[in-house]
Design a protein around this motif. Structure first.
Motif, PDB file in Angstrom:
ATOM      1  N   PRO A  41      19.607   9.096   6.642  1.00 30.44           N
ATOM      2  CA  PRO A  41      18.970   8.651   7.885  1.00 30.44           C
ATOM      3  C   PRO A  41      17.530   9.145   7.981  1.00 30.44           C
ATOM      4  CG  PRO A  41      20.625  10.341   8.314  1.00 30.44           C
ATOM      5  CD  PRO A  41      20.706  10.011   6.867  1.00 30.44           C
ATOM      6  N   ILE A  42      16.720   8.377   8.692  1.00 29.62           N
ATOM      7  CA  ILE A  42      15.323   8.746   8.921  1.00 29.62           C
ATOM      8  C   ILE A  42      15.193   9.117  10.385  1.00 29.62           C
ATOM      9  CG2 ILE A  42      12.941   7.929   8.917  1.00 29.62           C
ATOM     10  CD1 ILE A  42      13.695   6.044   6.652  1.00 29.62           C
ATOM     11  N   LYS A  43      14.633  10.296  10.637  1.00 32.42           N
ATOM     12  CA  LYS A  43      14.461  10.786  12.008  1.00 32.42           C
ATOM     13  C   LYS A  43      13.130  10.321  12.549  1.00 32.42           C
ATOM     14  CE  LYS A  43      17.144  14.840  10.838  1.00 32.42           C
ATOM     15  NZ  LYS A  43      17.001  16.108  10.179  1.00 32.42           N
ATOM     16  N   ALA A  44      13.033  10.202  13.875  1.00 34.25           N
ATOM     17  CA  ALA A  44      11.785   9.808  14.516  1.00 34.25           C
ATOM     18  C   ALA A  44      10.695  10.804  14.149  1.00 34.25           C
ATOM     19  CB  ALA A  44      11.969   9.739  16.025  1.00 34.25           C
ATOM     20  N   GLY A  45       9.543  10.322  13.757  1.00 31.34           N
ATOM     21  CA  GLY A  45       8.420  11.169  13.409  1.00 31.34           C
ATOM     22  C   GLY A  45       8.467  11.722  11.990  1.00 31.34           C
ATOM     23  N   GLN A  46       9.535  11.442  11.266  1.00 31.48           N
ATOM     24  CA  GLN A  46       9.673  11.939   9.897  1.00 31.48           C
ATOM     25  C   GLN A  46       8.677  11.224   9.002  1.00 31.48           C
ATOM     26  OE1 GLN A  46      13.605  11.475   8.320  1.00 31.48           O
ATOM     27  NE2 GLN A  46      13.063  12.186   6.291  1.00 31.48           N
ATOM     28  N   THR A  47       8.001  11.966   8.148  1.00 37.37           N
ATOM     29  CA  THR A  47       7.062  11.354   7.220  1.00 37.37           C
ATOM     30  C   THR A  47       7.738  11.158   5.873  1.00 37.37           C
ATOM     31  OG1 THR A  47       6.190  13.499   6.553  1.00 37.37           O
ATOM     32  CG2 THR A  47       5.034  12.363   8.340  1.00 37.37           C
ATOM     33  N   VAL A  48       7.291  10.157   5.180  1.00 41.50           N
ATOM     34  CA  VAL A  48       7.849   9.836   3.871  1.00 41.50           C
ATOM     35  C   VAL A  48       6.971  10.480   2.810  1.00 41.50           C
ATOM     36  CG1 VAL A  48       8.429   7.949   2.312  1.00 41.50           C
ATOM     37  CG2 VAL A  48       8.721   7.662   4.762  1.00 41.50           C
ATOM     38  N   PRO A  49       7.546  11.224   1.872  1.00 42.48           N
ATOM     39  CA  PRO A  49       6.714  11.848   0.834  1.00 42.48           C
ATOM     40  C   PRO A  49       6.042  10.784  -0.020  1.00 42.48           C
ATOM     41  CG  PRO A  49       9.048  12.105   0.322  1.00 42.48           C
ATOM     42  CD  PRO A  49       8.956  11.478   1.685  1.00 42.48           C
ATOM     43  N   LYS A  50       4.819  11.068  -0.427  1.00 38.84           N
ATOM     44  CA  LYS A  50       4.093  10.121  -1.275  1.00 38.84           C
ATOM     45  C   LYS A  50       4.609  10.240  -2.699  1.00 38.84           C
ATOM     46  CE  LYS A  50       0.018   9.745   1.500  1.00 38.84           C
ATOM     47  NZ  LYS A  50      -1.401   9.615   1.557  1.00 38.84           N
ATOM     48  N   VAL A  51       5.034   9.127  -3.232  1.00 40.13           N
ATOM     49  CA  VAL A  51       5.576   9.078  -4.585  1.00 40.13           C
ATOM     50  C   VAL A  51       4.834   7.986  -5.334  1.00 40.13           C
ATOM     51  CG1 VAL A  51       7.642   8.636  -5.955  1.00 40.13           C
ATOM     52  CG2 VAL A  51       7.833   9.829  -3.780  1.00 40.13           C
ATOM     53  N   ASP A  52       4.417   8.271  -6.546  1.00 36.65           N
ATOM     54  CA  ASP A  52       3.771   7.262  -7.378  1.00 36.65           C
ATOM     55  C   ASP A  52       4.861   6.439  -8.041  1.00 36.65           C
ATOM     56  OD1 ASP A  52       2.327   5.692  -9.082  1.00 36.65           O
ATOM     57  OD2 ASP A  52       1.305   7.333 -10.098  1.00 36.65           O
ATOM     58  N   ALA A  53       5.041   5.226  -7.545  1.00 41.32           N
ATOM     59  CA  ALA A  53       6.102   4.359  -8.051  1.00 41.32           C
ATOM     60  C   ALA A  53       5.900   3.991  -9.517  1.00 41.32           C
ATOM     61  CB  ALA A  53       6.182   3.092  -7.208  1.00 41.32           C
ATOM     62  N   HIS A  54       4.681   4.136 -10.009  1.00 41.90           N
ATOM     63  CA  HIS A  54       4.383   3.751 -11.389  1.00 41.90           C
ATOM     64  C   HIS A  54       4.430   4.927 -12.358  1.00 41.90           C
ATOM     65  CE1 HIS A  54       1.887   0.407  -9.342  1.00 41.90           C
ATOM     66  NE2 HIS A  54       3.138   0.059  -9.446  1.00 41.90           N
ATOM     67  N   ALA A  55       4.685   6.128 -11.859  1.00 42.37           N
ATOM     68  CA  ALA A  55       4.568   7.341 -12.675  1.00 42.37           C
ATOM     69  C   ALA A  55       5.431   7.315 -13.927  1.00 42.37           C
ATOM     70  CB  ALA A  55       4.895   8.563 -11.835  1.00 42.37           C
ATOM     71  N   ASN A  56       6.624   6.784 -13.867  1.00 35.26           N
ATOM     72  CA  ASN A  56       7.520   6.817 -15.031  1.00 35.26           C
ATOM     73  C   ASN A  56       7.686   5.461 -15.705  1.00 35.26           C
ATOM     74  OD1 ASN A  56       8.071   9.587 -14.763  1.00 35.26           O
ATOM     75  ND2 ASN A  56       9.453   9.142 -13.070  1.00 35.26           N
ATOM     76  N   MET A  57       6.740   4.559 -15.460  1.00 30.08           N
ATOM     77  CA  MET A  57       6.838   3.229 -16.068  1.00 30.08           C
ATOM     78  C   MET A  57       6.587   3.302 -17.563  1.00 30.08           C
ATOM     79  SD  MET A  57       5.096   0.592 -13.322  1.00 30.08           S
ATOM     80  CE  MET A  57       4.082  -0.026 -14.588  1.00 30.08           C
ATOM     81  N   LYS A  58       7.298   2.477 -18.283  1.00 27.11           N
ATOM     82  CA  LYS A  58       7.108   2.352 -19.725  1.00 27.11           C
ATOM     83  C   LYS A  58       7.037   0.861 -20.049  1.00 27.11           C
ATOM     84  CE  LYS A  58       9.482   6.611 -21.075  1.00 27.11           C
ATOM     85  NZ  LYS A  58       8.794   7.367 -20.151  1.00 27.11           N
ATOM     86  N   ALA A  59       6.240   0.535 -21.042  1.00 23.82           N
ATOM     87  CA  ALA A  59       6.143  -0.866 -21.452  1.00 23.82           C
ATOM     88  C   ALA A  59       7.502  -1.329 -21.946  1.00 23.82           C
ATOM     89  CB  ALA A  59       5.086  -1.022 -22.543  1.00 23.82           C
ATOM     90  N   ALA A  60       7.874  -2.522 -21.555  1.00 22.91           N
ATOM     91  CA  ALA A  60       9.166  -3.085 -21.947  1.00 22.91           C
ATOM     92  C   ALA A  60       9.085  -3.662 -23.357  1.00 22.91           C
ATOM     93  CB  ALA A  60       9.570  -4.181 -20.971  1.00 22.91           C
ATOM     94  N   THR A  61      10.209  -3.637 -24.027  1.00 19.85           N
ATOM     95  CA  THR A  61      10.328  -4.321 -25.309  1.00 19.85           C
ATOM     96  C   THR A  61      10.641  -5.776 -25.006  1.00 19.85           C
ATOM     97  OG1 THR A  61      11.186  -2.317 -26.314  1.00 19.85           O
ATOM     98  CG2 THR A  61      11.565  -4.375 -27.502  1.00 19.85           C
ATOM     99  N   LEU A  62       9.847  -6.676 -25.552  1.00 18.33           N
ATOM    100  CA  LEU A  62      10.055  -8.093 -25.264  1.00 18.33           C
ATOM    101  C   LEU A  62      11.253  -8.621 -26.034  1.00 18.33           C
ATOM    102  CD1 LEU A  62       6.409  -9.490 -25.381  1.00 18.33           C
ATOM    103  CD2 LEU A  62       7.749  -8.810 -23.399  1.00 18.33           C
ATOM    104  N   PRO A  63      12.178  -9.256 -25.351  1.00 18.52           N
ATOM    105  CA  PRO A  63      13.307  -9.887 -26.049  1.00 18.52           C
ATOM    106  C   PRO A  63      12.804 -11.039 -26.922  1.00 18.52           C
ATOM    107  CG  PRO A  63      13.738  -9.708 -23.682  1.00 18.52           C
ATOM    108  CD  PRO A  63      12.303  -9.346 -23.903  1.00 18.52           C
ATOM    109  N   ASP A  64      13.549 -11.339 -27.972  1.00 16.24           N
ATOM    110  CA  ASP A  64      13.147 -12.401 -28.897  1.00 16.24           C
ATOM    111  C   ASP A  64      13.071 -13.773 -28.241  1.00 16.24           C
ATOM    112  OD1 ASP A  64      12.863 -10.635 -31.002  1.00 16.24           O
ATOM    113  OD2 ASP A  64      14.939 -10.895 -31.680  1.00 16.24           O
TER     114      ASP A  64
END
Length: 144
Positions: A41-64
């Motif tokens: 649950p999220i409480k009133a006034g609660q702040t959301v921590p800043k997270v870098d959504a791209h931090a753990n991205m890796k290039a995908a292997t292209l399927p044939d």
């Protein structure tokens, strides 16, 4: 005396008109958000921590079975979690690709997905550079 009475009357009317009027109640209903199952649950006034959504991205292997276009790498620029690749396609057109960080050298032949997310006038804040046209791809295939 009459002048004084008129001045007092006008001043009183001006002050009454300048008083703050009551604000009408908001006509917009408060927004309700449905959280995904299992979300805490999220409480009133609660702040959301800043997270870098791209931090753990890796290039995908292209399927044939993914349709691709061949190109030769002209240059690469690494920035944070992305690699920007300038390449010359088979039709001699120069293109820019952006994808999760990869290692690829100048002169390498690559294949990139033919269907990609194209953006015009994209500005990279990290590079402080605007690309006239750029394709965002999830990965490339190194041919040689």
């Amino acid at each position: 005396m009459i002048k004084l009475a008129i001045v007092v009357a006008v001043s009183s009317i001006s002050l009454i008109g300048a008083q703050e009027q009551p604000k009408p109640e908001s006509t917009t209903a408060p927004q309700t958000i449905t959280l995904p199952a299992g979300h805490p649950p999220i409480k009133a006034g609660q702040t959301v921590p800043k997270v870098d959504a791209h931090a753990n991205m890796k290039a995908a292997t292209l399927p044939d079975n993914v349709p691709t276009t061949k190109a030769t790498v002209l240059q690469t620029i690494d920035a944070d979690v992305y690699t920007y690749i300038e390449a010359k396609a088979a039709d001699n057109k120069t293109i820019w690709l952006a994808l999760p960080k990869v290692t690829v050298s100048k002169g390498t032949t690559i294949e990139y997905p033919t269907k990609a997310f194209a953006v015009t006038n994209f500005t990279s804040k990290t590079l402080k550079k605007t690309f006239d046209n750029i394709l965002f791809v999830e990965g490339i295939r190194i041919v040689n």
